[in-house]
Design a protein around this motif. Structure first.
Motif, mmCIF file in Angstrom:
data_model
loop_
_atom_site.group_PDB
_atom_site.id
_atom_site.type_symbol
_atom_site.label_atom_id
_atom_site.label_comp_id
_atom_site.label_asym_id
_atom_site.label_seq_id
_atom_site.Cartn_x
_atom_site.Cartn_y
_atom_site.Cartn_z
ATOM 1 N N LEU A 141 42.443 -36.718 13.398
ATOM 2 C CA LEU A 141 41.527 -37.254 14.408
ATOM 3 C C LEU A 141 41.134 -38.684 14.074
ATOM 4 N N SER A 142 40.822 -39.455 15.105
ATOM 5 C CA SER A 142 40.261 -40.793 14.866
ATOM 6 C C SER A 142 38.811 -40.633 14.387
ATOM 7 N N GLY A 143 38.256 -41.720 13.866
ATOM 8 C CA GLY A 143 36.863 -41.672 13.402
ATOM 9 C C GLY A 143 35.899 -41.261 14.506
ATOM 10 N N GLN A 146 36.296 -37.591 15.199
ATOM 11 C CA GLN A 146 35.667 -36.806 14.122
ATOM 12 C C GLN A 146 34.161 -36.746 14.311
ATOM 13 N N GLN A 147 33.587 -37.886 14.679
ATOM 14 C CA GLN A 147 32.136 -37.925 14.823
ATOM 15 C C GLN A 147 31.687 -37.109 16.031
ATOM 16 N N LEU A 175 35.106 -46.989 19.433
ATOM 17 C CA LEU A 175 34.838 -45.599 19.068
ATOM 18 C C LEU A 175 33.352 -45.304 19.184
ATOM 19 N N GLU A 176 32.546 -46.299 18.867
ATOM 20 C CA GLU A 176 31.104 -46.132 18.996
ATOM 21 C C GLU A 176 30.758 -45.771 20.441
ATOM 22 N N ALA A 177 31.399 -46.445 21.381
ATOM 23 C CA ALA A 177 31.106 -46.196 22.797
ATOM 24 C C ALA A 177 31.402 -44.746 23.172
ATOM 25 N N GLN A 178 32.492 -44.190 22.623
ATOM 26 C CA GLN A 178 32.838 -42.781 22.917
ATOM 27 C C GLN A 178 31.738 -41.846 22.434
#
Ligand SMILES: Nc1ncnc2c1ncn2[C@@H]1O[C@H](COP(=O)(O)OP(=O)(O)OP(=O)(O)O)[C@@H](O)[C@H]1O
Ligand SMILES: [Mg+2]
Length: 244
Positions: A141-143, A146-147, A175-178
Motif C-alpha cells: 500500500l502507499s503511505g 496505509q493511513q 496523499l494527505e488530501a486522500q
C-alpha cells in the motif's frame, strides 16, 4: 462528552500541561492546534491514559476519575474502551492483510464473531471505496492508503471517540488530501473526533471547535471561526507563522 478539569502533567524538568480545562463534545470534531512542543500530544494521550497526567479530573459521560490517584488496571481499560487512536506513523499489523487488520481488534478485544467482524470490515472498506485493497498486505500500500486503513481499523472497533495525532504529517500533499477526505467524511457523519493537526485549512474547514494549546496552557477554546478571526496577538502570531 469528555471533559478534563485542572489537568496537569509534570515532567521532572518541564510542566508539559498546566491546569487544563477543556470539554470535547460528542458528535463534534475538535481540533487541537498549537506550536511544536506546546503539549498537544500530551493532552490527546492523557484522554486515553497513554500518558498519565500528574493531577486533574477526567470525565467521560458518567465516569469521573481523579487522575492524581493511582488508577487500577480495570479503570484504565474502562477509559480506553471509549477511544480509538490513529498515530502519525501508520502502525498496521505487517503480517496481516488489510481485511484482517480490520477484524483483528474486534475479534480479539471486543469478542465479536469472526463472521460479523468480516462483514463490518467489508462494509467499512466499501464505504470508503477501498474494497480492492482488502487482500493486500501493508507493504503493498502507499503511505496514504496505509493511513486510511489505520483510520478504518480504529473505526472497526466502534469507539465512541476517535483520537488522531497529526494523522497526515508523514504524508506528501497528495496523499494527505486522500486522508483528509476520509476525515472530512467522518466529520460530516458526526463522528466524535479529536484531532491534533498542523493543517490550519483542514482545521478551519472541518473542526466544530478549536483548542489552542500554547506552552502547556489553553490559549483558546471555542468556535472555529472565532479562532481564525481572533484579534488576540498570540493567536494572530501563531496563525501568521502557519501555512494554509
Ligand atoms: N517523556 C518526556 N520527558 C520529558 N519531557 C517530555 C516528555 N515527553 C514530552 N515532553 C515535553 O513536554 C512538552 C510537550 O510535548 P508534546 O509532545 O505534548 O508536544 P506537542 O505539542 O505534541 O509537539 P509537536 O507539535 O512537536 O508534536 C515538550 O516540551 C516535550 O519536550
Ligand atoms: Mg505532538
Amino acid at each position: 462528552m469528555i471533559k478534563v478539569e485542572n489537568l496537569s502533567k509534570k515532567y521532572p524538568d518541564k510542566d508539559a500541561l498546566k491546569e487544563i480545562n477543556v470539554t470535547f463534545p460528542a458528535e463534534e470534531t475538535t481540533a487541537i492546534v498549537g506550536p511544536s512542543g506546546s503539549g498537544k500530544s500530551t493532552l490527546l494521550q492523557s484522554l486515553n491514559l497513554l500518558e498519565r497526567p500528574t493531577s486533574g479530573q477526567l470525565i467521560i459521560d458518567d465516569l469521573s476519575l481523579d487522575l492524581g490517584q493511582n488508577l487500577s488496571k480495570s479503570q484504565v481499560l474502562e477509559v480506553r474502551k471509549h477511544f480509538g487512536m490513529v498515530f502519525q506513523e501508520k502502525a498496521l499489523f505487517t503480517h496481516l492483510t488489510v481485511l484482517h487488520n480490520l477484524t483483528e481488534g474486534p475479534i480479539k478485544v471486543r469478542k465479536i464473531s469472526k463472521d460479523q467482524a468480516l462483514k463490518k470490515a467489508e462494509e467499512l472498506l466499501a464505504q470508503f471505496g477501498m474494497e480492492e485493497l482488502a487482500d493486500r498486505y501493508p507493504y503493498q500500500l502507499s503511505g496514504g492508503q496505509q493511513q486510511r486503513v489505520a483510520i478504518l481499523r480504529a473505526l472497526a472497533m466502534e469507539p465512541q471517540y476517535l483520537l488522531l495525532d497529526e494523522p497526515t504529517s508523514a504524508l506528501d500533499p497528495e496523499l494527505e488530501a486522500q486522508v483528509l477526505r476520509v476525515l472530512r467524511d467522518l466529520a460530516q457523519k458526526e463522528t466524535s473526533m479529536i484531532v491534533v493537526t498542523h493543517n490550519m485549512a483542514f482545521a478551519r474547514q472541518v473542526a466544530d471547535k478549536i483548542v489552542f494549546i500554547d506552552n502547556g496552557a489553553v490559549g483558546y477554546d471555542g468556535k472555529t471561526e472565532d479562532f481564525f478571526n481572533s484579534t488576540d496577538p498570540r493567536i494572530q502570531q501563531f496563525l501568521g507563522a502557519m501555512t494554509f
